[in-house]
Design a protein around this motif. Structure first.
Motif, PDB file in Angstrom:
ATOM      1  N   HIS A   1      -0.837   6.618   6.966  1.00 43.59           N
ATOM      2  CA  HIS A   1       0.172   5.907   7.744  1.00 43.59           C
ATOM      3  C   HIS A   1      -0.171   4.423   7.759  1.00 43.59           C
ATOM      4  O   HIS A   1      -1.324   4.058   7.970  1.00 43.59           O
ATOM      5  CB  HIS A   1       0.193   6.468   9.178  1.00 43.59           C
ATOM      6  CG  HIS A   1       1.159   5.786  10.069  1.00 43.59           C
ATOM      7  ND1 HIS A   1       0.799   5.282  11.300  1.00 43.59           N
ATOM      8  CD2 HIS A   1       2.464   5.505   9.928  1.00 43.59           C
ATOM      9  CE1 HIS A   1       1.854   4.729  11.860  1.00 43.59           C
ATOM     10  NE2 HIS A   1       2.870   4.847  11.058  1.00 43.59           N
ATOM     11  N   VAL A   2       0.821   3.590   7.510  1.00 42.51           N
ATOM     12  CA  VAL A   2       0.622   2.143   7.522  1.00 42.51           C
ATOM     13  C   VAL A   2       1.389   1.567   8.703  1.00 42.51           C
ATOM     14  O   VAL A   2       2.549   1.922   8.928  1.00 42.51           O
ATOM     15  CB  VAL A   2       1.128   1.503   6.201  1.00 42.51           C
ATOM     16  CG1 VAL A   2       0.950  -0.003   6.247  1.00 42.51           C
ATOM     17  CG2 VAL A   2       0.409   2.093   5.003  1.00 42.51           C
ATOM     18  N   GLU A   3       0.715   0.715   9.483  1.00 43.66           N
ATOM     19  CA  GLU A   3       1.391   0.083  10.605  1.00 43.66           C
ATOM     20  C   GLU A   3       0.918  -1.359  10.746  1.00 43.66           C
ATOM     21  O   GLU A   3      -0.149  -1.715  10.271  1.00 43.66           O
ATOM     22  CB  GLU A   3       1.161   0.868  11.896  1.00 43.66           C
ATOM     23  CG  GLU A   3      -0.290   1.008  12.292  1.00 43.66           C
ATOM     24  CD  GLU A   3      -0.477   1.942  13.473  1.00 43.66           C
ATOM     25  OE1 GLU A   3       0.386   1.965  14.372  1.00 43.66           O
ATOM     26  OE2 GLU A   3      -1.494   2.646  13.500  1.00 43.66           O
TER      27      GLU A   3
ATOM     28  N   PHE B   1       0.830  -1.203   0.000  1.00 43.33           N
ATOM     29  CA  PHE B   1       0.000   0.000   0.000  1.00 43.33           C
ATOM     30  C   PHE B   1       0.866   1.256   0.000  1.00 43.33           C
ATOM     31  O   PHE B   1       0.688   2.159  -0.817  1.00 43.33           O
ATOM     32  CB  PHE B   1      -0.941   0.009   1.216  1.00 43.33           C
ATOM     33  CG  PHE B   1      -1.915   1.145   1.184  1.00 43.33           C
ATOM     34  CD1 PHE B   1      -3.139   0.996   0.556  1.00 43.33           C
ATOM     35  CD2 PHE B   1      -1.599   2.365   1.757  1.00 43.33           C
ATOM     36  CE1 PHE B   1      -4.036   2.053   0.508  1.00 43.33           C
ATOM     37  CE2 PHE B   1      -2.495   3.424   1.720  1.00 43.33           C
ATOM     38  CZ  PHE B   1      -3.707   3.263   1.088  1.00 43.33           C
ATOM     39  N   HIS B   2       1.827   1.322   0.921  1.00 43.88           N
ATOM     40  CA  HIS B   2       2.680   2.515   1.018  1.00 43.88           C
ATOM     41  C   HIS B   2       3.464   2.733  -0.278  1.00 43.88           C
ATOM     42  O   HIS B   2       3.552   3.859  -0.770  1.00 43.88           O
ATOM     43  CB  HIS B   2       3.635   2.419   2.206  1.00 43.88           C
ATOM     44  CG  HIS B   2       4.558   3.599   2.288  1.00 43.88           C
ATOM     45  ND1 HIS B   2       4.140   4.836   2.722  1.00 43.88           N
ATOM     46  CD2 HIS B   2       5.864   3.736   1.964  1.00 43.88           C
ATOM     47  CE1 HIS B   2       5.159   5.684   2.660  1.00 43.88           C
ATOM     48  NE2 HIS B   2       6.208   5.035   2.204  1.00 43.88           N
TER      49      HIS B   2
ATOM     50  N   LYS C   1       6.424   4.248   6.990  1.00 44.74           N
ATOM     51  CA  LYS C   1       5.382   4.037   5.969  1.00 44.74           C
ATOM     52  C   LYS C   1       4.310   5.122   6.107  1.00 44.74           C
ATOM     53  O   LYS C   1       3.130   4.837   6.294  1.00 44.74           O
ATOM     54  CB  LYS C   1       4.783   2.641   6.059  1.00 44.74           C
ATOM     55  CG  LYS C   1       5.762   1.558   5.705  1.00 44.74           C
ATOM     56  CD  LYS C   1       5.091   0.211   5.716  1.00 44.74           C
ATOM     57  CE  LYS C   1       5.980  -0.773   6.372  1.00 44.74           C
ATOM     58  NZ  LYS C   1       5.483  -1.719   7.220  1.00 44.74           N
ATOM     59  N   GLN C   2       4.761   6.366   6.012  1.00 44.16           N
ATOM     60  CA  GLN C   2       3.858   7.501   6.154  1.00 44.16           C
ATOM     61  C   GLN C   2       4.103   8.497   5.031  1.00 44.16           C
ATOM     62  O   GLN C   2       5.230   8.667   4.574  1.00 44.16           O
ATOM     63  CB  GLN C   2       4.096   8.177   7.505  1.00 44.16           C
ATOM     64  CG  GLN C   2       3.169   9.334   7.776  1.00 44.16           C
ATOM     65  CD  GLN C   2       3.265   9.779   9.217  1.00 44.16           C
ATOM     66  OE1 GLN C   2       3.050   8.986  10.126  1.00 44.16           O
ATOM     67  NE2 GLN C   2       3.593  11.036   9.432  1.00 44.16           N
TER      68      GLN C   2
ATOM     69  N   VAL D   1      -4.110   0.569   7.474  1.00 40.96           N
ATOM     70  CA  VAL D   1      -3.912   1.858   6.833  1.00 40.96           C
ATOM     71  C   VAL D   1      -4.718   2.873   7.637  1.00 40.96           C
ATOM     72  O   VAL D   1      -5.922   2.697   7.828  1.00 40.96           O
ATOM     73  CB  VAL D   1      -4.395   1.835   5.362  1.00 40.96           C
ATOM     74  CG1 VAL D   1      -4.278   3.223   4.739  1.00 40.96           C
ATOM     75  CG2 VAL D   1      -3.621   0.806   4.557  1.00 40.96           C
ATOM     76  N   THR D   2      -4.050   3.925   8.104  1.00 37.03           N
ATOM     77  CA  THR D   2      -4.730   4.989   8.847  1.00 37.03           C
ATOM     78  C   THR D   2      -4.730   6.255   8.006  1.00 37.03           C
ATOM     79  O   THR D   2      -3.680   6.726   7.565  1.00 37.03           O
ATOM     80  CB  THR D   2      -4.037   5.270  10.190  1.00 37.03           C
ATOM     81  OG1 THR D   2      -4.003   4.064  10.945  1.00 37.03           O
ATOM     82  CG2 THR D   2      -4.778   6.342  10.975  1.00 37.03           C
TER      83      THR D   2
END
Length: 152
Positions: A105-107, A21-22, A82-83, A115-116
């Motif tokens: 942001h991905v965490e 995604f990132h 990953k932001q 995914v946020t």
């Protein structure tokens, strides 16, 4: 009258992986037009390079059946975290909001990737709606992108 800073946040699980995604959103956003044509119709680079701070991108997208445009500058790209953040420069949203910043942001939590989406903004006018439909757009977009990569 000064407007108050506002914030909307949504977090969505993403099965194909946060790295995928990132990487796509930060470095290959032009491919999103093929993966999610019902959401994003164009992604044109106007300055700099994809995946580089300070680069300017022009988007054509559809929210609630309405064609819209946005010109944004990329900032705060962090491959480790990953932001990535997109600061709004011009477009339909600038008619309703000022100082809009969209951060992705991905965490990984408990072995799952999330995914946020965070929308920081100020209303130009107290009667303007909060960008709930934009947040819903991001949720549906993320779900459709997941289906594109992972299948139904």
């Amino acid at each position: 009258m000064a407007s108050l800073p506002c914030k909307l946040i949504a977090q969505i699980a993403f099965k194909p992986g946060g790295d995928v995604f990132h990487y796509i959103v930060a470095n290959k956003p032009q491919h999103l037009t093929k993966a999610t044509p019902g959401f994003i119709q164009a992604c044109d680079l106007h300055q700099g390079n994809y995946g580089t701070n300070g680069s300017v991108i022009q988007w054509k997208y559809t929210v609630d059946g309405k064609a819209q445009t946005a010109r944004q500058v990329l900032q705060d790209i962090d491959k480790e975290k990953k932001q990535i953040a997109y600061k709004m420069l011009e477009g339909d949203l600038t008619e309703l909001y000022k100082n809009m910043l969209i951060t992705i942001h991905v965490e990984t939590k408990g072995g799952a990737d999330f995914v946020t989406w965070t929308i920081d903004y100020e209303l130009l006018n107290a009667e303007n709606p909060h960008p709930i439909s934009l947040l819903n757009f991001f949720i549906q977009f993320t779900t459709n992108l997941e289906a594109h990569f992972f299948g139904p």
